[in-house]
Design an enzyme around this catalytic site. Sequence first.
Site, PDB file in Angstrom:
ATOM      1  N   ASP A  33      47.820 -14.435 -65.576  1.00 58.59           N
ATOM      2  CA  ASP A  33      49.239 -14.777 -65.636  1.00 58.59           C
ATOM      3  C   ASP A  33      49.818 -14.878 -64.246  1.00 58.59           C
ATOM      4  O   ASP A  33      49.208 -14.479 -63.267  1.00 58.59           O
ATOM      5  CB  ASP A  33      49.990 -13.660 -66.375  1.00 58.59           C
ATOM      6  CG  ASP A  33      49.902 -13.844 -67.876  1.00 58.59           C
ATOM      7  OD1 ASP A  33      49.521 -14.936 -68.305  1.00 58.59           O
ATOM      8  OD2 ASP A  33      50.216 -12.881 -68.587  1.00 58.59           O
ATOM      9  N   LYS A  55      51.190 -20.960 -65.367  1.00 54.08           N
ATOM     10  CA  LYS A  55      52.023 -22.143 -65.131  1.00 54.08           C
ATOM     11  C   LYS A  55      51.120 -23.338 -64.899  1.00 54.08           C
ATOM     12  O   LYS A  55      49.954 -23.185 -64.549  1.00 54.08           O
ATOM     13  CB  LYS A  55      52.890 -21.922 -63.888  1.00 54.08           C
ATOM     14  CG  LYS A  55      52.033 -21.715 -62.673  1.00 54.08           C
ATOM     15  CD  LYS A  55      52.803 -21.464 -61.430  1.00 54.08           C
ATOM     16  CE  LYS A  55      51.831 -21.004 -60.364  1.00 54.08           C
ATOM     17  NZ  LYS A  55      52.360 -20.674 -59.132  1.00 54.08           N
ATOM     18  N   MET A 170      63.087  -8.346 -69.250  1.00 59.27           N
ATOM     19  CA  MET A 170      63.606  -9.732 -69.361  1.00 59.27           C
ATOM     20  C   MET A 170      65.125  -9.740 -69.492  1.00 59.27           C
ATOM     21  O   MET A 170      65.787  -8.732 -69.354  1.00 59.27           O
ATOM     22  CB  MET A 170      62.946 -10.459 -70.539  1.00 59.27           C
ATOM     23  CG  MET A 170      61.440 -10.498 -70.382  1.00 59.27           C
ATOM     24  SD  MET A 170      60.555 -11.032 -71.848  1.00 59.27           S
ATOM     25  CE  MET A 170      60.392  -9.507 -72.763  1.00 59.27           C
TER      26      MET A 170
HETATM   27  N1  SAH Z   1      53.542  -6.686 -69.935  1.00 56.60           N
HETATM   28  C1  SAH Z   1      54.537  -6.530 -68.896  1.00 56.60           C
HETATM   29  C2  SAH Z   1      55.867  -7.095 -69.306  1.00 56.60           C
HETATM   30  C3  SAH Z   1      55.842  -8.586 -69.514  1.00 56.60           C
HETATM   31  S1  SAH Z   1      57.406  -9.241 -69.957  1.00 56.60           S
HETATM   32  C4  SAH Z   1      54.649  -5.044 -68.548  1.00 56.60           C
HETATM   33  O1  SAH Z   1      54.113  -4.203 -69.253  1.00 56.60           O
HETATM   34  O2  SAH Z   1      55.260  -4.729 -67.535  1.00 56.60           O
HETATM   35  C5  SAH Z   1      58.001  -9.800 -68.412  1.00 56.60           C
HETATM   36  C6  SAH Z   1      59.132  -8.935 -67.967  1.00 56.60           C
HETATM   37  O3  SAH Z   1      58.611  -7.731 -67.442  1.00 56.60           O
HETATM   38  C7  SAH Z   1      59.973  -9.509 -66.865  1.00 56.60           C
HETATM   39  O4  SAH Z   1      60.951 -10.407 -67.330  1.00 56.60           O
HETATM   40  C8  SAH Z   1      60.604  -8.258 -66.307  1.00 56.60           C
HETATM   41  O5  SAH Z   1      61.649  -7.802 -67.104  1.00 56.60           O
HETATM   42  C9  SAH Z   1      59.465  -7.273 -66.441  1.00 56.60           C
HETATM   43  N2  SAH Z   1      58.715  -7.168 -65.190  1.00 56.60           N
HETATM   44  C10 SAH Z   1      57.429  -7.470 -64.978  1.00 56.60           C
HETATM   45  N3  SAH Z   1      57.064  -7.175 -63.715  1.00 56.60           N
HETATM   46  C11 SAH Z   1      58.158  -6.666 -63.119  1.00 56.60           C
HETATM   47  C12 SAH Z   1      58.429  -6.159 -61.826  1.00 56.60           C
HETATM   48  N4  SAH Z   1      57.500  -6.112 -60.878  1.00 56.60           N
HETATM   49  N5  SAH Z   1      59.671  -5.704 -61.569  1.00 56.60           N
HETATM   50  C13 SAH Z   1      60.629  -5.738 -62.503  1.00 56.60           C
HETATM   51  N6  SAH Z   1      60.423  -6.212 -63.736  1.00 56.60           N
HETATM   52  C14 SAH Z   1      59.209  -6.664 -64.049  1.00 56.60           C
END
Ligand code: SAH
Length: 487
Positions: A33, A55, A170
């Site tokens: 991803d 992407k 998100m």
């Molecule tokens: N599986 C991932 C989440 C995926 S959904 C996990 O467990 O973290 C994608 C969302 O995760 C983003 O829109 C944001 O809200 C959050 N996210 C992922 N990486 C992030 C980061 N480094 N800092 C802040 N939010 C993050």
Amino acid sequence: MTVHLVGAGPGDAGLMTARALELIARADVILFDRLIPDGALDGARDDALLIDVGKVGGGAQVPQEATNTLLLEHGRAGREVVRLKGGDPFVFGRGGEEAQLLRGAGIDFSVVPGVTAGVAAPAYAGIPVTQRAMAAAVAFVTGHEDPGKDETQVDWPALAAFPGTLVFYMGVRKLDRIASLLVAGGRRSTEPVAIIQRGTFADQRTVSATLGDIAQRAAEAGVRAPAITVVGPVAGLHEELAWFGSGPLAGRSVVVTRARAQASALAQRLRALGGRVVEAPAIRIEALDAQLPDLHDIDLLCVTSPNGAHRLLEIARDARALAGPAIAAIGPGTADALRAGGIEADIVPPRAVAESLVEALAGIELRRALIARAEVARDVLPGALRARGVAVEILALYRTVAERLDDEARDAARDADYVTFTSASAVRFYLEAAGTPADAQRIVSIGPVTSDALREHGLEPQIEAQQHTPEGLVAALLADVAPGQLF
Ligand code: SAH
């Protein structure tokens, strides 16, 4: 053979699990991803198939169906497949759906949990998601629902009544709606809120506010995804417990132009100091087919770079094949690379340039020398040896070729505060790939040879390392950031 659904953590490469690194190193195929740590794939095999499903061409997300097709295709072919996802694969990562797909198709899978952004980003902002007397529970909530759905999946009144911390993934663009639904459901508008953007990355930032004004504050600060929103009294602990991003390079961005395979040590060191690293590998090292000549007549073997040392050890296959001649290494990195192959160089000149080796060899009697190096290199060492009557042979082991930079890397490189150059070839290829650095960018050179290459292109480095090694370059950069300070 198995498909592994692997979490890569939230962004700081140091938060990847040992299991994730082990599977990446073993994989035949890696489907990754967009939101994975910089350098997450550095340990992948050279012949592994790496597929970006985050992407297409810098634009839209690859549709989930296309990812599913790839998972099934490679899974069925019996390959070792890693499906690498940001954070944890089972937390808003569609990992559950992919597991169902694989089970349905009878393909074995495993799940490697990762450090999830909803816990890690707050932690790096000094916010514990639970805290005695403040929050006895925590809820992970999606702030962005499937756009295909009309009806809201989240039960807002119940969520507003939840007795603990709310962590939203998100939905940074829907903060207004989230905040008003929570207040409508009974939460106080004075309740603390913190938004952490790009948590655990070097450029992490936090915006603190209350439910009443968070939407406005976030808009003013220009907060963008990815970001985590924490609602609850614990969000207020940020001011007291913030700890991350205080290194001497905090807030500075630094371009690393080395070949990808060599960039990581320098990049890691810069990141450890709080810097944001922009990897713009304008060059790639290509191994040349070479045969180790008969060494019994040679009295000096010169190795001029770490790349040369690696390749030499490769073609020698056994350190004993290099027995006989005295061995000289230019630069401590070259000496280290030889040492890793069980060879202790006899001569390492004080400065990491050919001129210094020429001086170090001055008093030593020599008849025949072999120089193991790049295909194209300066003539200083062979020229000086030949001038004193030494028979010199060149063993060309690798060449440096241009590497294309994608638009994202090029734009990030143009915006960075510092651009570092660790070799003359990196200068030429970087300028071709990314253009001339802007006036505001400070140019850092590893040493005089690289500085000369810059001058040939009409550029004057503001900073030149005193020790011509990656460590020396970092030291020079630090001295520029905070003159007079010792690190
Ligand atoms: N599986 C991932 C989440 C995926 S959904 C996990 O467990 O973290 C994608 C969302 O995760 C983003 O829109 C944001 O809200 C959050 N996210 C992922 N990486 C992030 C980061 N480094 N800092 C802040 N939010 C993050």
